[in-house]
Design an enzyme around this catalytic site. Structure first.
Site, PDB file in Angstrom:
ATOM      1  N   LYS A  54     -79.540-102.093   1.781  1.00  0.00           N
ATOM      2  CA  LYS A  54     -78.961-102.054   3.149  1.00  0.00           C
ATOM      3  C   LYS A  54     -80.136-101.457   4.102  1.00  0.00           C
ATOM      4  O   LYS A  54     -80.850-100.782   3.765  1.00  0.00           O
ATOM      5  CB  LYS A  54     -78.099-100.896   3.384  1.00  0.00           C
ATOM      6  CG  LYS A  54     -76.734-101.152   2.363  1.00  0.00           C
ATOM      7  CD  LYS A  54     -75.680 -99.993   2.229  1.00  0.00           C
ATOM      8  CE  LYS A  54     -74.620-100.732   1.368  1.00  0.00           C
ATOM      9  NZ  LYS A  54     -73.685 -99.481   0.940  1.00  0.00           N
TER      10      LYS A  54
ATOM     11  N   LYS B 135     -62.586-103.253  -3.789  1.00  0.00           N
ATOM     12  CA  LYS B 135     -62.968-102.107  -4.118  1.00  0.00           C
ATOM     13  C   LYS B 135     -62.099-101.633  -5.535  1.00  0.00           C
ATOM     14  O   LYS B 135     -60.668-102.047  -5.330  1.00  0.00           O
ATOM     15  CB  LYS B 135     -62.573-101.030  -3.122  1.00  0.00           C
ATOM     16  CG  LYS B 135     -63.407-101.265  -1.929  1.00  0.00           C
ATOM     17  CD  LYS B 135     -64.768-100.735  -2.373  1.00  0.00           C
ATOM     18  CE  LYS B 135     -66.027-100.724  -1.220  1.00  0.00           C
ATOM     19  NZ  LYS B 135     -67.143-100.223  -1.404  1.00  0.00           N
TER      20      LYS B 135
END
Ligand SMILES: [Mg+2]
Length: 323
Positions: free
Chosen positions: A213, A107
């Site tokens: 997803k 991240k």
């Protein structure tokens, strides 16, 4: 599909899972699990998501609980390690939670941090794992100029791709044109939430690959159709799911005709407790796409507080009309 509120509420188990590392600004993750004739399905839209959006996640959960999964073409799904925006000194201990992973997703662009923090974090990953593939995920946190500056600063660490560097499809397209010569692919994640999004991303030339997803796209079947129509390579990821939701993602990944990148389905390693025993965490850098059933004792010990169960029942009631 049985959409009766009372019967669905009877099948719903709400659990609160403690995180091993603070992530996405939370220390615990609430998910609702449904038992059904085919197995278990997970409904875990983040708490701030409105009913219209949560409805697609619910469709996915009920489909996975009620229907057999589509045919799979692989028995094992390679996954990446996911590294939150931690300081360099903590990188090694987080990565140690992922057994055998050869790809790290780090991240970056965390609010309150500087590009120098990202560079230091990625440098630490590269120093620890000289042969790993490293991808970074900005969660849309940069504008186009910031993203270009960051990509040029991180380029020397040999990035596999940059995920959602900017928030909008238009920004992604502009950035992709600017950094094209660097040869670093751009992935779209937050820009891919609804069925029509992947085509928009593809038409705009905004990304080289899609992060998909199962839950937000409405289930494994819908996601498979969307990937096929978009015609871009896909990486299957999750949203800090329990083992049940990760298993749904693994089923999607196992059914895709082509899977050129490691998937973001190793995030079970970020949980301090999970509903399945053993939990669905990476082993040898991969997870199984087989069904996962919660352990009844863990469902009980991790059960959310009664007030939170009531809140999820209210959420279910508000979401059903949008299904
Ligand atoms: Mg992402």
């Amino acid at each position: 599909m049985d959409l009766d509120l009372e019967r669905l509420a009877d099948r719903m188990h709400v659990v609160s899972l403690p995180l091993a590392t603070r992530f996405r600004g939370v220390d615990e993750r609430e998910v609702a699990l449904f038992s059904g004739p085919a197995g278990w399905g997970e409904w875990s839209p983040f708490l701030e998501y409105p009913p219209e959006e949560a409805a697609r996640w619910l469709r996915a959960a009920l489909e996975d609980a009620d229907l057999e999964r589509p045919a799979q073409v692989r028995a094992s799904v390679p996954v990446n390690a996911t590294l939150p925006a931690v300081e360099p000194a903590r990188v090694a201990s987080v990565l140690a939670r992922y057994d055998g992973c050869r790809t790290v997703k780090a991240k970056v662009a965390e609010r309150g941090q500087l590009l120098a923090d990202d560079v230091a974090r990625i440098a630490e990953v590269r120093a620890l794992l000289p042969d790993a593939r490293i991808r970074v995920d900005a969660n849309g946190g940069w504008n186009v100029d910031e993203a270009e500056t960051a990509i040029r600063a991180l380029e020397r660490f040999d990035l596999e791709y940059v995920e959602q560097p900017c928030a909008s499809v238009e920004e992604l397209a502009e950035l992709r044109g600017r950094v094209h010569r660097l040869g670093i692919p751009i992935a779209a994640d937050e820009s891919v939430r609804r069925a029509e999004d992947p085509l928009r991303v593809a038409r705009a030339g905004a990304a080289d690959l899609l992060v998909v997803k199962a839950q937000p796209l409405g289930g494994v079947r819908a996601a498979l159709a969307i990937v096929e129509e978009a015609g871009l390579p896909a990486v299957v990821s999750s949203a800090l799911d329990s083992s049940v939701g990760l298993s749904m993602g693994a089923a999607l990944a196992a059914s895709l005709p082509s899977l050129p990148h490691d998937c973001g389905l190793g995030t079970g390693a970020l949980l301090a407790a999970d509903v399945a025993s053993p939990p669905l965490v990476p082993v040898g850098g991969a997870v199984s796409p087989a069904r996962v059933a919660p352990d009844p004792a863990l469902l009980a010990s991790l059960a959310a507080r009664p007030a939170r169960v009531d809140a999820w029942r209210a959420r279910l009631a508000a979401t059903l009309p949008h299904l």
